[in-house]
Design an enzyme around this catalytic site. Structure first.
Site, PDB file in Angstrom:
ATOM      1  N   GLU A 155       0.895  -1.180   0.000  1.00 46.53           N
ATOM      2  CA  GLU A 155       0.000   0.000   0.000  1.00 46.53           C
ATOM      3  C   GLU A 155       0.922   1.216   0.000  1.00 46.53           C
ATOM      4  OE1 GLU A 155      -3.235  -0.090  -0.140  1.00 46.53           O
ATOM      5  OE2 GLU A 155      -3.967  -1.882   0.855  1.00 46.53           O
ATOM      6  N   CYS A 215      -2.293   9.371   3.078  1.00 44.49           N
ATOM      7  CA  CYS A 215      -1.949   8.819   1.764  1.00 44.49           C
ATOM      8  C   CYS A 215      -2.959   9.184   0.694  1.00 44.49           C
ATOM      9  CB  CYS A 215      -1.780   7.307   1.852  1.00 44.49           C
ATOM     10  SG  CYS A 215      -3.215   6.457   2.519  1.00 44.49           S
TER      11      CYS A 215
END
Ligand code: NAD
Length: 483
Positions: A245, A279
């Site tokens: 990720e 993010c």
């Protein structure tokens, strides 16, 4: 109370200190925090051995049993909510109101995963000759390698699905933010058999030790794209399962049919939340030319009202705190310097502060920088956001997709058909429609392009912690019939 602020690695069910010591830094004061041990090679060996020996019985325990333990872990976490939130604020610089949210969100991850239905055996074929079935089995020992921006919740997004599916987990926090994870793992130790859930803090050599260790079966990593590429390469040598990720450069596309007074404050939140250290934050904002000027003004007015301050006094009204560490602070400053050097127009902030006793950077908005400028193409991971005009829908979608990343994105329109059609054309694993970026435990997260490999979270995410076994059972007699 005092014991709460003592930190140890957790190996084989027991706290372990000794050897080298490291200290995090409070980014609100630049002062060192508590001692935390740096795991030695022997600690890594012991943790892997302990996980391996716990795996056979843990993986065979019932889903219901594991569900029960995860829910108890959630209760333990919430019983320590106040102190855990204070740890998160101290180690990460997050305002206390949002540190509390992080603890709640981490608890939600435990609850959501605990309550996921178990994988059932799937019958692929069943006829007179053959019964063909597929089951999902836990992989083994998982190393969860975590970043510093959401230390507790991003670790829990790995711990909870790994444990419910029957894996043993070794968590490695970022050395910048080791405290909340080590404390959580310590607090819940009495619930789990030794070796099922362990935590190791280390220096720069710990991550590579885990990614190359033959006793570790899977790496679940959240962090930067650059590190993700190193991990993929390193894990290939022992052919580990890998989920990555990674970073992103998400775009928010604002259509002309929205009310800037309603939408601009939300886009501002999506861009600047956690001082931009999220993010999936909107790192680029594209606003239709018909409402651009009004929208920009409301965004600026919104952010101007926010209190930006050091967080370690736990004041409840702070919206933005410091950048978490010096390395990231210097990266963000480069984005400011580049925009200044190229004559970009700052409509908010932009001052390059001198040396201070914290890592605070005041939020900045840059109006209409060129598409190829650093502030548009790079991931600042800090409070500087470019807001660009658009005119043509095809053109803005092309600009939004003109990046090697594909983590998230947002679309704002009062015409939902239009919003869904734009979302469909955004090359990213998650798109928010008429809401700012709030990841949820039940929403699968899967970065496209250089934002990741595989995905986690949601019920689908459990399969990242499983490997299938297919059984071909022929029904012909192979021995004397049972009487
Ligand atoms: P990072 O890549 O520097 O570090 C992440 C972790 O990897 C840390 O624990 C670090 O010690 C470890 N590590 C570093 N080098 C390693 C190596 N060679 N082998 C194994 N482990 C190693 O990332 P960061 O600075 O902590 O986090 C910020 C980045 O993470 C941003 O790019 C952000 O977008 C991204 N991020 C992504 C998500 C997501 O869900 N996709 C979530 C949060 C953050």
């Amino acid at each position: 109370m005092k014991a709460f602020f003592k930190f140890a690695n957790v190996i084989g069910g027991l706290p372990r200190s000794g050897g080298r010591i490291h200290r995090g830094v409070d980014p609100s004061t630049k002062t060192p925090l508590w001692d935390v041990p740096v795991a030695s090679r022997q600690d890594v060996e012991d943790a892997v051995t302990s996980a391996k020996s716990a795996f056979p019985s843990w993986s065979r325990s019932s889903w219901e049993h594991r569900r029960h333990l995860l829910l108890q872990a959630r209760d333990v976490l919430l019983a320590n909510r106040t102190q855990m939130a204070e740890l998160i604020t101290k180690e990460g610089g997050k305002p206390i109101q949002f540190a509390n949210l992080e603890v709640d969100h981490a608890a939600n991850f435990l609850q959501f995963n605990a309550n996921c239905p178990a994988f059932e055996e799937r019958v692929i074929q069943d006829d007179a000759e053959l019964k063909l079935t597929m089951i999902q089995k836990p992989i083994g020992v998982v190393a969860a390698i975590c970043p510093w921006n959401y230390p507790l919740v991003l670790a829990m997004g790995k711990i909870a699905p790994a444990l419910i599916t029957g894996n043993c987990t070794i968590v490695k926090p970022s050395p910048f933010t080791p405290y909340s994870i080590l404390k959580f793992v310590e607090l819940v130790q009495p619930l789990f058999p030794p070796g099922v859930l362990q935590a190791l803090n280390g220096d720069d050599t710990l991550g590579p030790q885990l990614t190359t260790h033959p006793g570790i079966d899977k790496i679940s990593f959240t962090g930067s794209t650059a590190t993700g590429k190193k991990i993929a390469a390193s894990a290939a040598a022992t052919m580990k399962y890998v989920t990555l990720e990674l970073g992103g450069n998400s775009a928010s596309i604002v259509c002309p049919d929205v009310d800037p007074r309603i939408v601009a404050p939300q886009v501002a939140l999506g861009s600047f939340f956690n001082s931009g250290q999220l993010c999936v934050a909107s790192k680029r904002v594209y606003v239709h030319e018909d409402i651009y000027d009004d929208f920009l003004q409301v965004m600026v007015d919104t952010v101007k009202q926010w209190k930006v301050a050091p967080t370690s006094g736990f004041e409840s009204d702070i919206m933005l705190g410091p950048i978490q560490n010096e390395m990231q602070y210097n990266i963000v400053k480069q984005f400011f310097a580049d925009s200044h050097a190229n004559g970009h127009r700052f409509v908010l902030g932009g001052e390059l502060d001198g040396p201070r006793d914290n890592y605070i950077i005041s939020p900045a908005i840059v109006s209409n920088p060129p598409d190829d400028s650093l502030v548009v193409t790079g991931e600042a991971f800090g409070p500087i956001v470019p807001v660009m005009r658009w005119k043509d829908e095809d053109e803005v979608i092309r600009r939004a997709n003109d990046t090697r990343t594909g983590l998230g994105g947002a679309v704002w329109s009062s015409d939902l058909d239009r919003a869904y059609s734009i979302a469909d054309r955004i090359e990213a694993g998650t798109v928010w429609i008429n809401g700012f970026e709030k990841p949820l435990p039940q929403g699968h997260l899967h970065g496209y392009k250089e934002s990741g490999l595989g995905g986690e979270w949601g019920h689908e995410g459990l399969s990242a912690y499983c490997r299938p076994q297919v059984l071909h059972c022929y029904k012909a007699q192979v021995g004397p019939a049972k009487l």
